[in-house]
Design an enzyme around this catalytic site. Structure first.
Site, PDB file in Angstrom:
ATOM      1  N   THR A 133     -43.757  -3.327 -13.425  1.00 56.47           N
ATOM      2  CA  THR A 133     -43.665  -4.738 -13.224  1.00 56.47           C
ATOM      3  C   THR A 133     -44.920  -5.713 -11.860  1.00 56.47           C
ATOM      4  O   THR A 133     -45.502  -5.295 -11.957  1.00 56.47           O
ATOM      5  CB  THR A 133     -42.154  -4.357 -11.593  1.00 56.47           C
ATOM      6  N   GLU A 135     -44.069  -6.712  -9.292  1.00 61.07           N
ATOM      7  CA  GLU A 135     -43.927  -6.758  -8.453  1.00 61.07           C
ATOM      8  C   GLU A 135     -45.807  -5.775  -7.363  1.00 61.07           C
ATOM      9  O   GLU A 135     -45.880  -5.405  -6.258  1.00 61.07           O
ATOM     10  CB  GLU A 135     -43.184  -6.013  -8.057  1.00 61.07           C
TER      11      GLU A 135
HETATM   12  P1  NAP Z   1     -30.849  -3.017 -12.800  1.00 59.81           P
HETATM   13  O1  NAP Z   1     -30.257  -3.965 -14.224  1.00 59.81           O
HETATM   14  O2  NAP Z   1     -31.173  -3.155 -12.124  1.00 59.81           O
HETATM   15  O3  NAP Z   1     -30.777  -1.947 -13.895  1.00 59.81           O
HETATM   16  C1  NAP Z   1     -31.425  -0.617 -13.617  1.00 59.81           C
HETATM   17  C2  NAP Z   1     -30.938   0.588 -14.746  1.00 59.81           C
HETATM   18  O4  NAP Z   1     -31.260   1.529 -14.210  1.00 59.81           O
HETATM   19  C3  NAP Z   1     -29.332   0.297 -14.479  1.00 59.81           C
HETATM   20  O5  NAP Z   1     -28.649   0.488 -15.637  1.00 59.81           O
HETATM   21  C4  NAP Z   1     -29.421   1.696 -13.528  1.00 59.81           C
HETATM   22  O6  NAP Z   1     -27.916   2.287 -13.385  1.00 59.81           O
HETATM   23  C5  NAP Z   1     -30.387   2.867 -13.528  1.00 59.81           C
HETATM   24  N1  NAP Z   1     -30.618   3.652 -12.540  1.00 59.81           N
HETATM   25  C6  NAP Z   1     -31.017   2.793 -11.131  1.00 59.81           C
HETATM   26  N2  NAP Z   1     -31.268   4.384 -10.449  1.00 59.81           N
HETATM   27  C7  NAP Z   1     -30.482   5.181 -11.780  1.00 59.81           C
HETATM   28  C8  NAP Z   1     -31.178   6.680 -11.608  1.00 59.81           C
HETATM   29  N3  NAP Z   1     -31.990   7.712 -10.056  1.00 59.81           N
HETATM   30  N4  NAP Z   1     -30.672   7.274 -12.518  1.00 59.81           N
HETATM   31  C9  NAP Z   1     -30.646   6.365 -13.906  1.00 59.81           C
HETATM   32  N5  NAP Z   1     -30.904   5.623 -13.708  1.00 59.81           N
HETATM   33  C10 NAP Z   1     -30.429   5.068 -12.909  1.00 59.81           C
HETATM   34  O7  NAP Z   1     -33.000  -4.152 -13.839  1.00 59.81           O
HETATM   35  P2  NAP Z   1     -33.343  -4.610 -14.585  1.00 59.81           P
HETATM   36  O8  NAP Z   1     -33.538  -5.919 -14.161  1.00 59.81           O
HETATM   37  O9  NAP Z   1     -32.316  -4.414 -16.417  1.00 59.81           O
HETATM   38  O10 NAP Z   1     -34.554  -3.868 -14.673  1.00 59.81           O
HETATM   39  C11 NAP Z   1     -34.793  -3.123 -16.165  1.00 59.81           C
HETATM   40  C12 NAP Z   1     -36.124  -2.095 -15.885  1.00 59.81           C
HETATM   41  O11 NAP Z   1     -37.377  -2.810 -15.094  1.00 59.81           O
HETATM   42  C13 NAP Z   1     -36.447  -1.433 -13.777  1.00 59.81           C
HETATM   43  O12 NAP Z   1     -37.271  -0.223 -13.692  1.00 59.81           O
HETATM   44  C14 NAP Z   1     -36.788  -2.780 -13.316  1.00 59.81           C
HETATM   45  O13 NAP Z   1     -37.208  -1.730 -11.949  1.00 59.81           O
HETATM   46  C15 NAP Z   1     -37.610  -3.576 -13.481  1.00 59.81           C
HETATM   47  N6  NAP Z   1     -38.834  -4.384 -13.861  1.00 59.81           N
HETATM   48  C16 NAP Z   1     -36.663  -5.503 -13.878  1.00 59.81           C
HETATM   49  C17 NAP Z   1     -37.915  -7.084 -13.698  1.00 59.81           C
HETATM   50  C18 NAP Z   1     -36.258  -7.640 -14.025  1.00 59.81           C
HETATM   51  O14 NAP Z   1     -37.175  -9.324 -13.280  1.00 59.81           O
HETATM   52  N7  NAP Z   1     -35.691  -7.895 -14.020  1.00 59.81           N
HETATM   53  C19 NAP Z   1     -39.205  -7.469 -14.044  1.00 59.81           C
HETATM   54  C20 NAP Z   1     -39.985  -6.698 -14.344  1.00 59.81           C
HETATM   55  C21 NAP Z   1     -39.360  -4.948 -14.170  1.00 59.81           C
HETATM   56  P3  NAP Z   1     -26.966   1.591 -12.723  1.00 59.81           P
HETATM   57  O15 NAP Z   1     -25.746   0.633 -13.376  1.00 59.81           O
HETATM   58  O16 NAP Z   1     -25.776   3.205 -12.739  1.00 59.81           O
HETATM   59  O17 NAP Z   1     -26.573   1.024 -10.800  1.00 59.81           O
HETATM   60  O1  G4F Z   2     -34.130 -12.311  -7.000  1.00 57.71           O
HETATM   61  P1  G4F Z   2     -35.258 -11.409  -6.184  1.00 57.71           P
HETATM   62  O2  G4F Z   2     -34.543 -10.173  -5.354  1.00 57.71           O
HETATM   63  O3  G4F Z   2     -36.598 -10.467  -7.238  1.00 57.71           O
HETATM   64  P2  G4F Z   2     -37.908  -9.853  -7.183  1.00 57.71           P
HETATM   65  O4  G4F Z   2     -38.193  -9.061  -5.668  1.00 57.71           O
HETATM   66  O5  G4F Z   2     -38.626 -10.766  -6.521  1.00 57.71           O
HETATM   67  O6  G4F Z   2     -37.598  -8.673  -7.476  1.00 57.71           O
HETATM   68  C1  G4F Z   2     -37.823  -8.905  -8.647  1.00 57.71           C
HETATM   69  O7  G4F Z   2     -38.499  -8.791  -9.604  1.00 57.71           O
HETATM   70  C2  G4F Z   2     -39.460  -7.809  -9.541  1.00 57.71           C
HETATM   71  C3  G4F Z   2     -40.553  -8.303 -11.103  1.00 57.71           C
HETATM   72  O8  G4F Z   2     -40.792  -9.690 -10.084  1.00 57.71           O
HETATM   73  C4  G4F Z   2     -38.194  -6.904 -10.389  1.00 57.71           C
HETATM   74  F1  G4F Z   2     -39.854  -5.813 -10.863  1.00 57.71           F
HETATM   75  C5  G4F Z   2     -38.028  -6.318  -8.947  1.00 57.71           C
HETATM   76  O9  G4F Z   2     -36.803  -5.319 -10.125  1.00 57.71           O
HETATM   77  C6  G4F Z   2     -36.486  -7.792  -9.249  1.00 57.71           C
HETATM   78  O10 G4F Z   2     -35.899  -7.342 -10.728  1.00 57.71           O
HETATM   79  O11 G4F Z   2     -35.626 -12.076  -5.141  1.00 57.71           O
HETATM   80  C7  G4F Z   2     -36.743 -13.113  -5.401  1.00 57.71           C
HETATM   81  C8  G4F Z   2     -38.042 -14.001  -4.206  1.00 57.71           C
HETATM   82  C9  G4F Z   2     -38.067 -12.552  -2.844  1.00 57.71           C
HETATM   83  O12 G4F Z   2     -39.336 -13.737  -2.737  1.00 57.71           O
HETATM   84  C10 G4F Z   2     -37.125 -13.907  -1.885  1.00 57.71           C
HETATM   85  O13 G4F Z   2     -37.907 -12.828  -1.028  1.00 57.71           O
HETATM   86  O14 G4F Z   2     -36.899 -14.282  -3.471  1.00 57.71           O
HETATM   87  C11 G4F Z   2     -36.188 -14.437  -2.291  1.00 57.71           C
HETATM   88  N1  G4F Z   2     -35.846 -14.552  -1.808  1.00 57.71           N
HETATM   89  C12 G4F Z   2     -34.948 -15.867  -0.647  1.00 57.71           C
HETATM   90  N2  G4F Z   2     -33.873 -15.184  -0.440  1.00 57.71           N
HETATM   91  C13 G4F Z   2     -33.997 -13.469  -2.351  1.00 57.71           C
HETATM   92  C14 G4F Z   2     -33.150 -14.655  -0.912  1.00 57.71           C
HETATM   93  N3  G4F Z   2     -34.388 -12.787  -2.711  1.00 57.71           N
HETATM   94  C15 G4F Z   2     -32.533 -12.102  -2.509  1.00 57.71           C
HETATM   95  N4  G4F Z   2     -32.721 -11.026  -3.051  1.00 57.71           N
HETATM   96  N5  G4F Z   2     -32.014 -12.797  -2.147  1.00 57.71           N
HETATM   97  C16 G4F Z   2     -31.613 -13.790  -1.220  1.00 57.71           C
HETATM   98  O15 G4F Z   2     -31.468 -14.043  -0.721  1.00 57.71           O
END
Ligand code: NAP
Ligand code: G4F
Length: 346
Positions: A133, A135
């Site tokens: 990520t 992050e």
């Molecule tokens: P998500 O919607 O939160 O999905 C996470 C998945 O992991 C869900 O299927 C969840 O199961 C499962 N999980 C959580 N804890 C687990 C455990 N202990 N054992 C087995 N499964 C578990 O996340 P996503 O947005 O699809 O992201 C997929 C991956 O990419 C994650 O690793 C995230 O950190 C990474 N990532 C996401 C973003 C983004 O912007 N979306 C960006 C960079 C990296 P449940 O459905 O039961 O909760």
């Molecule tokens: O949507 P967010 O919670 O995403 P964040 O923290 O960027 O993380 C997501 O992206 C990562 C990749 O860069 C992934 F690895 C991670 O698993 C996840 O998918 O927040 C985005 C921004 C942050 O700066 C947060 O402080 O939005 C700001 N924000 C402002 N108000 C909020 C809120 N975020 C959330 N969730 N809720 C609020 O009310």
């Protein structure tokens, strides 16, 4: 012979898109589901097949990446060609509340899978993808961020993902496992989890538009993110896994917007007339009748913030022929349309 894939995290946003994508590519897909007291498979219900059906394209198993035995026995039984580790406690803010669990699932989870590949002597058969990520860049050391940019994580989530990143490289170098890290910037879609900011903003503003809610409370509106579309990003994961030589890739759009700008796009898409007043925590947004539709609340601020993220995906373009197609307005429109349709069906 059909290729076999195993997806940890299949019930999440990316897992659902990836499963659908791989099934279209004629893979047999195995997915790991966590036991939950309520149903957690809504994102994959449309591709689910009953266990009594022959030649299923999708097979689900119970398991958890914090449970070494379940990880190991699934890998031994399935002997997949490709493993995608998407499983994670993926909410940055929540990682400050459950740091130890986040370290175990998001950091050691990758190790448990890699160690099972090695233990079962699958180094030459099973390829591994780690969901890294942006992050990890945290307090960014350069703008934009690429594969060479040093990490400076700002949350227990980011720190755990840095461990997973380096253990993936370590197993690639030590045991010659085909293992790659995708360093994905934020990616969204209609099936994004409801507590991430994009989905939270869109569902609340659609409800406000229809008089079902009065105010949306948010945290830091000034943070900037590089937002892409999840469906396009899972294709990049697959492309990395088809290369001759494993490597790590940044996947991003190269464009960034603040949370406030994202809100503006949603308000415009919903035809609101609006005006912003105040600064920082006192920021408020009013509609044409003077109703306060958005306010800030300190509960949604984090102990530490990642202020700015902007990716440089030129390596992915060069080596994977991957480039994002949808822009921020396309993503907002698709998410808003989905939400409005859901509201009208409720
Ligand atoms: P998500 O919607 O939160 O999905 C996470 C998945 O992991 C869900 O299927 C969840 O199961 C499962 N999980 C959580 N804890 C687990 C455990 N202990 N054992 C087995 N499964 C578990 O996340 P996503 O947005 O699809 O992201 C997929 C991956 O990419 C994650 O690793 C995230 O950190 C990474 N990532 C996401 C973003 C983004 O912007 N979306 C960006 C960079 C990296 P449940 O459905 O039961 O909760
Ligand atoms: O949507 P967010 O919670 O995403 P964040 O923290 O960027 O993380 C997501 O992206 C990562 C990749 O860069 C992934 F690895 C991670 O698993 C996840 O998918 O927040 C985005 C921004 C942050 O700066 C947060 O402080 O939005 C700001 N924000 C402002 N108000 C909020 C809120 N975020 C959330 N969730 N809720 C609020 O009310």
């Amino acid at each position: 012979m059909k290729k076999i894939a195993l997806i940890f995290g299949i019930t999440g946003q990316d897992g659902a898109y990836l499963a659908e994508f791989l099934i279209k590519k004629k893979y047999k897909v195995h997915g790991v589901v966590r036991r939950s007291s309520s149903f957690n498979t809504s994102r994959i219900d449309h591709i689910y097949e009953e266990p009594y059906k022959k030649n299923r394209k999708l097979i689900l198993h119970y398991g958890d990446v914090t449970d070494s035995m379940s990880v190991s026995s699934l890998i031994k039984k399935i002997k997949p060609d490709e493993i995608y580790n998407l499983a994670a406690q993926s909410h940055v803010s929540v990682s400050f509340e459950v740091p130890e669990y986040t370290a175990s699932a998001d950091g050691l989870g990758a190790l448990r899978i890699l160690e099972a590949i090695r233990f079962h002597r699958l180094e030459n058969k099973t390829r591994f993808y780690q969901a890294g990520t942006s992050e990890m860049f945290g307090r960014v050391k350069e703008i934009p961020q690429n594969e060479e940019t040093p990490f400076y994580p700002r949350s227990p989530y980011g720190v755990a993902k840095v461990y997973a990143h380096w253990i993936t490289i370590n197993y690639r170098e030590a045991y010659k496992i085909f293992a790659c890290n995708g360093i994905l910037f934020n990616h969204e879609s209609p099936i994004r989890g409801g507590t991430f900011v994009t989905k939270k903003i869109i569902s609340a503003l659609c409800r406000i538009k229809y008089g079902l809610q009065k105010t949306l409370y948010l945290g830091n509106l000034d943070a900037k993110r590089d937002w892409g579309h999840a469906e396009e990003y899972v294709e990049a994961m697959w492309k990395m896994m088809q290369k001759k030589i494993p490597s790590d890739y940044v996947i991003s759009t190269g464009k960034q917007y603040s949370v406030r700008e994202f809100v503006d796009y949603v308000l415009e898409e919903l035809n609101f007339s609006f005006s912003w007043k105040g600064k920082k925590l006192n920021t408020k947004c009013f509609d044409e009748r003077g109703n306060c539709i958005i306010a800030c609340n300190k509960n949604y601020y984090r102990p530490l913030e990642v202020d700015t993220l902007l990716g440089d995906s030129r390596k992915a373009y060069r080596e994977l022929n991957w480039k994002p197609k949808k822009n921020i307005k396309d993503i907002v429109k698709e998410m808003v349309d989905y939400e409005l349709k859901k509201l009208s069906n409720d």
